[in-house]
Design a protein around this motif. Sequence first.
Motif, short mmCIF file in Angstrom:
data_model
loop_
_atom_site.label_atom_id
_atom_site.label_comp_id
_atom_site.label_asym_id
_atom_site.label_seq_id
_atom_site.Cartn_x
_atom_site.Cartn_y
_atom_site.Cartn_z
N ASP A 1 0.85 -1.19 0.00
CA ASP A 1 0.00 0.00 0.00
C ASP A 1 0.88 1.24 0.00
OD1 ASP A 1 -2.80 -0.77 0.15
OD2 ASP A 1 -2.23 -1.73 2.03
N GLY A 2 0.57 2.18 -0.88
CA GLY A 2 1.33 3.42 -0.95
C GLY A 2 1.28 4.23 0.33
N TRP A 3 0.20 4.09 1.13
CA TRP A 3 0.09 4.84 2.38
C TRP A 3 0.96 4.24 3.48
CZ3 TRP A 3 -1.53 1.68 6.19
CH2 TRP A 3 -2.32 0.59 5.83
N ASP A 4 1.47 3.02 3.26
CA ASP A 4 2.38 2.36 4.20
C ASP A 4 3.61 1.90 3.41
OD1 ASP A 4 3.46 1.16 6.42
OD2 ASP A 4 2.01 -0.47 6.52
N LEU B 1 9.42 -11.97 -7.46
CA LEU B 1 9.68 -10.94 -6.45
C LEU B 1 10.17 -9.65 -7.10
CD1 LEU B 1 11.37 -13.08 -3.67
CD2 LEU B 1 9.02 -12.25 -3.75
N ARG B 2 11.05 -9.77 -8.07
CA ARG B 2 11.53 -8.57 -8.78
C ARG B 2 10.37 -7.85 -9.48
NH1 ARG B 2 17.01 -8.43 -8.63
NH2 ARG B 2 18.15 -10.39 -8.65
N GLY B 3 9.49 -8.60 -10.10
CA GLY B 3 8.32 -8.00 -10.76
C GLY B 3 7.46 -7.25 -9.76
N PHE B 4 7.23 -7.85 -8.60
CA PHE B 4 6.45 -7.19 -7.56
C PHE B 4 7.14 -5.92 -7.08
CE2 PHE B 4 5.78 -6.68 -2.92
CZ PHE B 4 4.45 -6.30 -2.95
N LEU B 5 8.44 -6.00 -6.82
CA LEU B 5 9.17 -4.82 -6.35
C LEU B 5 9.20 -3.72 -7.40
CD1 LEU B 5 12.08 -6.57 -4.43
CD2 LEU B 5 10.22 -5.21 -3.43
N ASP B 6 9.25 -4.08 -8.67
CA ASP B 6 9.17 -3.07 -9.73
C ASP B 6 7.83 -2.34 -9.69
OD1 ASP B 6 11.71 -3.74 -10.60
OD2 ASP B 6 11.01 -4.91 -12.34
N LEU B 7 6.75 -3.10 -9.46
CA LEU B 7 5.43 -2.48 -9.37
C LEU B 7 5.35 -1.53 -8.17
CD1 LEU B 7 3.17 -5.57 -10.19
CD2 LEU B 7 3.59 -3.58 -11.66
N THR B 8 5.91 -1.94 -7.03
CA THR B 8 5.87 -1.08 -5.84
C THR B 8 6.70 0.17 -6.06
OG1 THR B 8 7.77 -2.05 -4.65
CG2 THR B 8 5.61 -3.10 -4.34
N SER B 9 7.82 0.01 -6.74
CA SER B 9 8.70 1.15 -6.99
C SER B 9 8.06 2.17 -7.93
CB SER B 9 10.03 0.67 -7.56
OG SER B 9 10.94 1.73 -7.70
N ALA B 10 7.19 1.70 -8.82
CA ALA B 10 6.48 2.63 -9.69
C ALA B 10 5.51 3.49 -8.88
CB ALA B 10 5.72 1.85 -10.77
N LEU B 11 4.98 2.93 -7.79
CA LEU B 11 4.10 3.69 -6.90
C LEU B 11 4.88 4.60 -5.97
CD1 LEU B 11 1.35 1.22 -5.63
CD2 LEU B 11 1.05 3.23 -7.04
N VAL B 12 5.88 4.00 -5.31
CA VAL B 12 6.71 4.72 -4.34
C VAL B 12 8.16 4.32 -4.60
CG1 VAL B 12 7.24 5.09 -1.91
CG2 VAL B 12 4.87 4.67 -2.60
N PRO B 13 8.95 5.21 -5.21
CA PRO B 13 10.34 4.88 -5.47
C PRO B 13 11.11 4.59 -4.18
CG PRO B 13 9.67 6.80 -6.73
CD PRO B 13 8.57 6.51 -5.75
N PHE B 14 12.03 3.64 -4.26
CA PHE B 14 12.89 3.35 -3.11
C PHE B 14 13.65 4.62 -2.73
CE2 PHE B 14 12.14 -1.01 -4.39
CZ PHE B 14 12.09 -1.67 -3.16
N GLY B 15 13.75 4.86 -1.45
CA GLY B 15 14.42 6.06 -0.95
C GLY B 15 13.49 7.26 -0.79
N GLU B 16 12.27 7.16 -1.32
CA GLU B 16 11.31 8.26 -1.21
C GLU B 16 10.10 7.91 -0.36
OE1 GLU B 16 10.31 9.97 -5.01
OE2 GLU B 16 12.40 10.03 -5.65
N GLU B 17 10.20 6.83 0.40
CA GLU B 17 9.07 6.37 1.23
C GLU B 17 8.59 7.46 2.18
OE1 GLU B 17 11.50 2.70 0.18
OE2 GLU B 17 11.97 4.71 0.90
N HIS B 18 9.52 8.23 2.74
CA HIS B 18 9.14 9.28 3.70
C HIS B 18 8.22 10.33 3.10
CE1 HIS B 18 12.55 10.98 1.55
NE2 HIS B 18 12.13 12.18 1.95
N LEU B 19 8.26 10.48 1.78
CA LEU B 19 7.39 11.45 1.12
C LEU B 19 5.94 10.95 1.01
CD1 LEU B 19 9.79 12.50 -1.78
CD2 LEU B 19 9.36 13.71 0.37
N PHE B 20 5.75 9.65 1.16
CA PHE B 20 4.43 9.05 0.97
C PHE B 20 3.80 8.57 2.27
CE2 PHE B 20 6.56 8.85 -3.04
CZ PHE B 20 5.57 9.03 -3.98
N ALA B 21 4.59 8.41 3.31
CA ALA B 21 4.08 7.88 4.57
C ALA B 21 3.08 8.84 5.19
CB ALA B 21 5.23 7.62 5.54
N ASP B 22 2.02 8.29 5.71
CA ASP B 22 0.99 9.08 6.39
C ASP B 22 1.25 8.95 7.90
OD1 ASP B 22 -1.23 10.31 7.42
OD2 ASP B 22 -2.66 9.30 6.11
N ILE B 23 2.18 9.75 8.40
CA ILE B 23 2.62 9.65 9.78
C ILE B 23 1.50 9.99 10.76
CG2 ILE B 23 4.22 10.60 11.49
CD1 ILE B 23 6.27 10.72 9.20
#
Length: 137
Positions: A29-32, A103-125
């Motif tokens: 989930d992009g919110w987490d 697993l790589r395919g799944f991680l590619d899909l997640t990275s399209a939503l939230v790039p690695f290293g940019e999680e803090h920009l998407f987290a709903d703290i």
Amino acid sequence: MSSVSHAVEVRLIAAAPRVPVIPATLHFDGWDPFAVRMAFPAHAALRGEDVCWTFGRELLAEGIERAAGEGDVRVRPYGPGRTVLEFHGAEGIAVVHIPTQQLRGFLDLTSALVPFGEEHLFADIERDLAQALDDVC
């Protein structure tokens, strides 16, 4: 799209000579954005209930390349084209093999939503804090 679900087939490693193939679902989930959930159906669990494990997306990404994790979930490469996930719980340890490409395919899909290293920009703290406080009270 704010979430990704990805069906995978895993091999449950057991003491029995036959290694069963079971369906599982990876969810993000992009919110987490720091977490991945992996759900297993009831017939694959000791208690006969659906099981869901939550662990770090970064752990999964690192574990594809080299052994990672020290806690309840551990991930490591296994031979050509496979990755091992170990789930340590009160009932024991469940070990599954998954094709690394899935697993790589799944991680590619997640990275399209939230790039690695940019999680803090998407987290709903604020939402996470409110949920944590609700759990305490």
